[in-house]
Design a protein around this motif. Sequence first.
Motif, PDB file in Angstrom:
ATOM      1  N   PHE A  20      -3.091   1.931  -5.557  1.00 53.23           N
ATOM      2  CA  PHE A  20      -1.691   1.548  -5.742  1.00 53.23           C
ATOM      3  C   PHE A  20      -0.949   2.680  -6.430  1.00 53.23           C
ATOM      4  CE2 PHE A  20      -0.213  -3.024  -5.362  1.00 53.23           C
ATOM      5  CZ  PHE A  20      -1.228  -3.431  -4.524  1.00 53.23           C
ATOM      6  N   LYS A  21       0.347   2.756  -6.159  1.00 51.16           N
ATOM      7  CA  LYS A  21       1.210   3.677  -6.880  1.00 51.16           C
ATOM      8  C   LYS A  21       2.539   2.985  -7.107  1.00 51.16           C
ATOM      9  CE  LYS A  21       2.537   8.556  -6.660  1.00 51.16           C
ATOM     10  NZ  LYS A  21       2.601   9.733  -5.783  1.00 51.16           N
ATOM     11  N   ASN A  22       3.010   2.971  -8.324  1.00 47.44           N
ATOM     12  CA  ASN A  22       4.274   2.304  -8.675  1.00 47.44           C
ATOM     13  C   ASN A  22       4.350   0.873  -8.160  1.00 47.44           C
ATOM     14  OD1 ASN A  22       5.106   4.750  -9.820  1.00 47.44           O
ATOM     15  ND2 ASN A  22       5.881   5.479  -7.842  1.00 47.44           N
ATOM     16  N   GLY A  23       3.236   0.159  -8.261  1.00 43.19           N
ATOM     17  CA  GLY A  23       3.255  -1.258  -7.912  1.00 43.19           C
ATOM     18  C   GLY A  23       3.174  -1.567  -6.429  1.00 43.19           C
ATOM     19  N   MET A  24       2.857  -0.572  -5.599  1.00 41.24           N
ATOM     20  CA  MET A  24       2.705  -0.822  -4.157  1.00 41.24           C
ATOM     21  C   MET A  24       1.460  -0.100  -3.640  1.00 41.24           C
ATOM     22  SD  MET A  24       4.620  -2.803  -2.396  1.00 41.24           S
ATOM     23  CE  MET A  24       5.834  -3.954  -3.031  1.00 41.24           C
ATOM     24  N   PRO A  25       0.794  -0.664  -2.606  1.00 42.04           N
ATOM     25  CA  PRO A  25      -0.381   0.017  -2.045  1.00 42.04           C
ATOM     26  C   PRO A  25      -0.022   1.436  -1.623  1.00 42.04           C
ATOM     27  CG  PRO A  25      -0.203  -2.190  -1.144  1.00 42.04           C
ATOM     28  CD  PRO A  25       1.057  -1.937  -1.933  1.00 42.04           C
ATOM     29  N   ASP A  26      -0.942   2.347  -1.899  1.00 45.30           N
ATOM     30  CA  ASP A  26      -0.685   3.761  -1.615  1.00 45.30           C
ATOM     31  C   ASP A  26      -2.010   4.389  -1.202  1.00 45.30           C
ATOM     32  OD1 ASP A  26       0.943   6.195  -1.701  1.00 45.30           O
ATOM     33  OD2 ASP A  26      -0.361   6.753  -3.372  1.00 45.30           O
ATOM     34  N   GLY A  27      -2.191   4.562   0.091  1.00 47.77           N
ATOM     35  CA  GLY A  27      -3.426   5.176   0.581  1.00 47.77           C
ATOM     36  C   GLY A  27      -4.405   4.146   1.109  1.00 47.77           C
ATOM     37  N   LYS A  28      -5.443   4.684   1.730  1.00 44.50           N
ATOM     38  CA  LYS A  28      -6.416   3.863   2.463  1.00 44.50           C
ATOM     39  C   LYS A  28      -7.357   3.148   1.497  1.00 44.50           C
ATOM     40  CE  LYS A  28      -9.031   3.225   6.426  1.00 44.50           C
ATOM     41  NZ  LYS A  28      -9.219   1.782   6.265  1.00 44.50           N
ATOM     42  N   TRP A  29      -7.689   1.918   1.860  1.00 45.03           N
ATOM     43  CA  TRP A  29      -8.667   1.151   1.083  1.00 45.03           C
ATOM     44  C   TRP A  29     -10.059   1.713   1.287  1.00 45.03           C
ATOM     45  CZ3 TRP A  29     -12.439  -1.504   3.920  1.00 45.03           C
ATOM     46  CH2 TRP A  29     -12.178  -1.652   5.283  1.00 45.03           C
ATOM     47  N   GLU A  30     -10.937   1.453   0.351  1.00 43.88           N
ATOM     48  CA  GLU A  30     -12.328   1.898   0.471  1.00 43.88           C
ATOM     49  C   GLU A  30     -13.254   0.803  -0.054  1.00 43.88           C
ATOM     50  OE1 GLU A  30     -12.601   4.582  -3.549  1.00 43.88           O
ATOM     51  OE2 GLU A  30     -11.219   5.262  -1.976  1.00 43.88           O
ATOM     52  N   VAL A  31     -14.484   0.775   0.494  1.00 44.17           N
ATOM     53  CA  VAL A  31     -15.470  -0.188  -0.013  1.00 44.17           C
ATOM     54  C   VAL A  31     -15.934   0.306  -1.374  1.00 44.17           C
ATOM     55  CG1 VAL A  31     -17.739  -1.233   0.312  1.00 44.17           C
ATOM     56  CG2 VAL A  31     -16.196  -0.944   2.267  1.00 44.17           C
ATOM     57  N   PHE A  32     -15.777  -0.521  -2.393  1.00 45.71           N
ATOM     58  CA  PHE A  32     -16.165  -0.161  -3.759  1.00 45.71           C
ATOM     59  C   PHE A  32     -17.585  -0.629  -4.067  1.00 45.71           C
ATOM     60  CE2 PHE A  32     -16.384  -1.408  -8.289  1.00 45.71           C
ATOM     61  CZ  PHE A  32     -16.198  -0.158  -8.871  1.00 45.71           C
ATOM     62  N   ALA A  33     -17.914  -1.846  -3.650  1.00 45.47           N
ATOM     63  CA  ALA A  33     -19.268  -2.392  -3.861  1.00 45.47           C
ATOM     64  C   ALA A  33     -19.685  -3.123  -2.598  1.00 45.47           C
ATOM     65  CB  ALA A  33     -19.277  -3.349  -5.054  1.00 45.47           C
ATOM     66  N   GLY A  34     -20.863  -2.783  -2.094  1.00 45.36           N
ATOM     67  CA  GLY A  34     -21.340  -3.388  -0.849  1.00 45.36           C
ATOM     68  C   GLY A  34     -22.760  -3.926  -0.980  1.00 45.36           C
ATOM     69  N   ASN A  35     -23.293  -4.340   0.149  1.00 45.24           N
ATOM     70  CA  ASN A  35     -24.658  -4.875   0.280  1.00 45.24           C
ATOM     71  C   ASN A  35     -24.878  -6.180  -0.487  1.00 45.24           C
ATOM     72  OD1 ASN A  35     -27.180  -4.629   1.570  1.00 45.24           O
ATOM     73  ND2 ASN A  35     -28.120  -3.991  -0.354  1.00 45.24           N
ATOM     74  N   PHE A  36     -23.839  -6.987  -0.652  1.00 43.66           N
ATOM     75  CA  PHE A  36     -24.045  -8.306  -1.259  1.00 43.66           C
ATOM     76  C   PHE A  36     -25.023  -9.168  -0.445  1.00 43.66           C
ATOM     77  CE2 PHE A  36     -20.308  -6.899  -3.496  1.00 43.66           C
ATOM     78  CZ  PHE A  36     -20.403  -7.507  -4.735  1.00 43.66           C
ATOM     79  N   PRO A  37     -24.994  -9.091   0.907  1.00 49.24           N
ATOM     80  CA  PRO A  37     -25.928  -9.945   1.665  1.00 49.24           C
ATOM     81  C   PRO A  37     -27.398  -9.576   1.462  1.00 49.24           C
ATOM     82  CG  PRO A  37     -24.109  -9.252   3.053  1.00 49.24           C
ATOM     83  CD  PRO A  37     -24.027  -8.432   1.798  1.00 49.24           C
ATOM     84  N   GLY A  38     -27.706  -8.336   1.043  1.00 45.27           N
ATOM     85  CA  GLY A  38     -29.092  -7.921   0.862  1.00 45.27           C
ATOM     86  C   GLY A  38     -29.532  -6.920   1.895  1.00 45.27           C
ATOM     87  N   SER A  39     -29.013  -6.993   3.109  1.00 44.27           N
ATOM     88  CA  SER A  39     -29.282  -6.012   4.158  1.00 44.27           C
ATOM     89  C   SER A  39     -28.276  -6.236   5.272  1.00 44.27           C
ATOM     90  CB  SER A  39     -30.701  -6.172   4.711  1.00 44.27           C
ATOM     91  OG  SER A  39     -30.785  -7.384   5.437  1.00 44.27           O
TER      92      SER A  39
END
Lengths: 146, 419
Positions: free
Chosen positions: B359-378
């Motif tokens: 975010f920048k100045n209260g609005m989305p700014d740039g591409k999203w990215e996966v921060f934490a993955g593999n919750f299912p286990g595989s």
Amino acid sequence: MKKKKSAVLLFLTFLASLSFAQAKKPIHHSTAVAASMARGKVVYTNICLACHMADGNGVPTMNPPIVNTDYVLGDKPRLIKIVLNGFKEDVQINGQTFSNNMSPHSDLTDRQIADVLTYVRKSFGNKAGGVMALEVKNVRALNNVK
Amino acid sequence: MKIKKLFVLLLPALAVFGLIVFNACKDANKPANSDNAGLTLEPGFSAVAVAEKLGSARHLVITPENDIYVHLANPVHGKGILVLHIDGDKTTLKTSFADYGGTGIAIKNGYLYASNNTEVFRYKLNAQEEVIDPDHPERIVKGLLSRRMHEPKAICLDNDGNIYVNIGAYSNICSDYDPNKTGCPILDSAAGIWQFKVDKPDQTYGDGVHYGWGLRNVVGLAWNQQDNQLFVMQHGRDALHDLFPNLYTVHQSAELPAECMFAIKKGDNAGWPYVYYDWMQQKNMLGPEYGGDGKKGADPKYINPVAAYPGHYAPDGLMFYTGSQFPEKYKNGAFIAFHGSWNRAPEPQAGYCVVFQPFKNGMPDGKWEVFAGNFPGSLAQTSPNAAEHRPCGLAQGPDGSLYVSDDQRGTIYKITYNK
């Protein structure tokens, strides 16, 4: 040109007589079931899989499993009615509640419904008898009278 | 000469010894819990499971005193809210209360707020942010619709004494209620966000403000402090291909419509069921039930999302990061917990991750990215039945750590940055 046409005609007549002869012969039961299963799998893939999943286990709290449940393995008219009328109430299966609505699928033919139910009753570890198109026809007739 | 020979003979042994020492050093550099509780994370971050097997852990909040309030969808031993005390990488169960399950939970100005599928309650807190009288909350909202689909009433609060409550549509695309396509009749009392006062007892529809319209279902919502505005994550519609096989391929139906982030101002209409957002064409579309064909755009009176994500990921948690533990780029950005899809079959299911949206100045700014993955286990377990864990709620600890709840097995993860 004419010769070619008559040859084609002759071949078609031959084919027709062949299939007529075949229809008269008693069809082996297991072959008929296998054919129904194969057609049923197509119906399942196109209509049912999105909610009930490829393994028939459904989606927790939303779409009920169709594996090892009396709704599928038990009374056939009740099962046929679910396909025809949809399902719009909470259902408890193996201690879990599932609440997504199922749309009616009365637009499917008697044979398509028989095929898909035969497929479902004999797949994913289920081992129940098949469903005939005539059974669907009878339930549909009563269903429409209400 | 002799020494040289000995050295040559010993060389392989020395090499092996060196390797062992080198590897030991590498291990020593890793944090004690090097498997990150099974999650895959951005470099520099680590995760531990601070609680497990809690039940269907939905949303959670954390007090400055390091107490977690977590709401369970289904009460365990008759209690729907658990209080856990954080002590480093562990938690202990302090107490539990509330005879109802639910998703919504929030803290603001000395009160804890919690919802079930039809009501919202508040509990007064003491100076340590502990509930004073757990058995006698004030009911501030009652009589909200709950009709077997999209029932959870997720909540968040602003800085002016208001609480925002999601009332989800009890339908995929309103077909059952609008067979002749003359206008969806359920929009007056569902598929939106309602604003109520935090301190008035027993408010219901007539007492509240119908704040946001045409939102199919919202579970993740948060108040952005930078521009003092409500942000919501919409769960988009299902079954474009199943219902319109001539207009949408199986693949399009898996990817569309987008799961949308909307910035909501009072009176905004996001357009459900008439409109959906196509993230591949980056365009608000007229829905096929109402004359759309996959190409026709939507009426511009419906708002556009401020960010869009792939179809059916199911955003269940939204949180703006205001801590200073994480690197600078995370400050004031959004974390989104994607519960994971079921409506992408026959294509593989997806989602099941925590995403970071800059975010920048209260609005989305740039591409999203996966921060934490593999919750299912595989990868093979990435489906609603096989997944070991599914992220749902997000909360920030007083030290700036990010906490993630899992409603599949009842795990709470603590994610920290190691400078």
